[in-house]
Motif scaffolding. Sequence first.
Motif, PDB file in Angstrom:
ATOM      1  N   ASP A 219       2.159 -22.948 -28.778  1.00 19.69           N
ATOM      2  CA  ASP A 219       1.285 -21.903 -28.253  1.00 19.69           C
ATOM      3  C   ASP A 219       1.946 -20.530 -28.291  1.00 19.69           C
ATOM      4  OD1 ASP A 219      -1.366 -21.468 -26.883  1.00 19.69           O
ATOM      5  OD2 ASP A 219      -0.023 -20.572 -25.400  1.00 19.69           O
TER       6      ASP A 219
ATOM      7  N   ARG B 229      -8.056 -28.550 -19.136  1.00 15.42           N
ATOM      8  CA  ARG B 229      -9.121 -28.210 -20.076  1.00 15.42           C
ATOM      9  C   ARG B 229      -9.307 -26.700 -20.188  1.00 15.42           C
ATOM     10  NH1 ARG B 229     -14.620 -27.135 -20.347  1.00 15.42           N
ATOM     11  NH2 ARG B 229     -15.623 -27.948 -22.242  1.00 15.42           N
TER      12      ARG B 229
ATOM     13  N   GLY C 143      -7.702 -24.600 -22.882  1.00 14.01           N
ATOM     14  CA  GLY C 143      -8.256 -24.596 -24.234  1.00 14.01           C
ATOM     15  C   GLY C 143      -9.408 -23.625 -24.445  1.00 14.01           C
TER      16      GLY C 143
ATOM     17  N   ARG D  44      -3.100 -21.494 -30.166  1.00 13.76           N
ATOM     18  CA  ARG D  44      -3.738 -22.163 -29.036  1.00 13.76           C
ATOM     19  C   ARG D  44      -4.517 -23.393 -29.504  1.00 13.76           C
ATOM     20  NH1 ARG D  44      -4.781 -20.539 -23.806  1.00 13.76           N
ATOM     21  NH2 ARG D  44      -2.678 -19.689 -24.168  1.00 13.76           N
TER      22      ARG D  44
ATOM     23  N   CYS E 214      -3.560 -27.398 -28.477  1.00 12.70           N
ATOM     24  CA  CYS E 214      -4.518 -28.181 -27.684  1.00 12.70           C
ATOM     25  C   CYS E 214      -5.032 -29.426 -28.402  1.00 12.70           C
ATOM     26  CB  CYS E 214      -5.705 -27.303 -27.287  1.00 12.70           C
ATOM     27  SG  CYS E 214      -5.328 -26.081 -26.025  1.00 12.70           S
ATOM     28  N   TYR E 215      -4.484 -29.705 -29.584  1.00 10.84           N
ATOM     29  CA  TYR E 215      -4.971 -30.880 -30.311  1.00 10.84           C
ATOM     30  C   TYR E 215      -3.943 -32.006 -30.256  1.00 10.84           C
ATOM     31  CZ  TYR E 215      -7.237 -33.805 -33.727  1.00 10.84           C
ATOM     32  OH  TYR E 215      -7.869 -34.857 -34.329  1.00 10.84           O
TER      33      TYR E 215
ATOM     34  N   LYS F  26      -8.156 -30.080 -26.353  1.00 12.10           N
ATOM     35  CA  LYS F  26      -8.969 -29.488 -27.417  1.00 12.10           C
ATOM     36  C   LYS F  26      -9.436 -28.078 -27.020  1.00 12.10           C
ATOM     37  CE  LYS F  26     -10.495 -33.823 -29.483  1.00 12.10           C
ATOM     38  NZ  LYS F  26     -11.627 -34.714 -29.828  1.00 12.10           N
ATOM     39  N   ALA F  27      -9.245 -27.172 -27.952  1.00 10.30           N
ATOM     40  CA  ALA F  27      -9.708 -25.801 -27.749  1.00 10.30           C
ATOM     41  C   ALA F  27     -11.225 -25.761 -27.878  1.00 10.30           C
ATOM     42  CB  ALA F  27      -9.057 -24.884 -28.779  1.00 10.30           C
TER      43      ALA F  27
END
Length: 317
Positions: free
Chosen positions: A126, A206, A209, A223, A227-228, A232-233
Amino acid sequence: MEEHRILLAGTPDIAVPLLKALCEKFNVVGVLTSSDKRVGRSDKLVPSPVKAAALELGLPVLQFDTIRTEARNAVKELGADTLISFAFGRIFGPMFLGLFPKGRFNVHPSALPQLRGPSPVQFTIDQGLRYAAISLQDIGLAMDEGDIWGVHSFPLDGKETNQSLTEKVATEVASFVPPLLEKIFEGSVTPVPQVGEVSYCTMIDRQFGKLDFTKDVRSLHARIRSCYPWPKAWAHVNGTDIAITGVWGGFSDLENLDRSENPEPGKVVAFRKDRGIGICCGDGILWVTSLQLPAKKELDFKAFVNGNRWILESRFE
């Protein structure tokens, strides 16, 4: 070299290669791991990856909800004198640490004192760092503040996701830590205090994301990758939360950004079969390669557009 009786404390998949590597070179007398948990809607209790691996290796497994008297007594029965912790997720108190006169070591995936805290792999991505690192440190009473026995680093290309970098870190830890421990046990290595600027990472949820397309392409690119596969973004599109699960390019590809003639943050401004769906950001175009609608499967950008052409006229908010 004097024999050490090692207890490994760890829980997730990232610690499994280290456990196996330690068993090849040292006397691992058991593992300490989190209690079995229910996954999803099933009532079936599922063991942690470290527990599953330990059972395959024929090792005793200790599981306690709190690290108190019962846990300390179980460690004493094993006769463990050396603790190695990696992704265990709990703070050890002084009475517990006192059970290990031959060493208390923690593996942390950052170049300490950078990124102290619970999410160093995600934050390495990130923050757009060009190198990932692994530190082997003494376990102190304060979080990640112990002296450093050694640091190993390796380059990143800017395409890593949390999933792929976690897998890479697991492999690198398994090859870096055991030889370093041999040197420590031989007495040929001494620890040094942490030096440099201290930084911290936090727990990820959450909301971490949620994407803001007024920001620059590089930070959004990072980002999404951090988040994966979780959390998840995502962003709002036409009243729906859409997850963005993949992006085009790496560090070198982002040196010269594509621009939009009519920049409007979040607006879909392009579609290229060799790059993806182009979304306007604060300083250029972000190319998205995979997306996911709620309760649907993740799709590559071509398949997504085939079934949802409205996305090309949309704005992510």
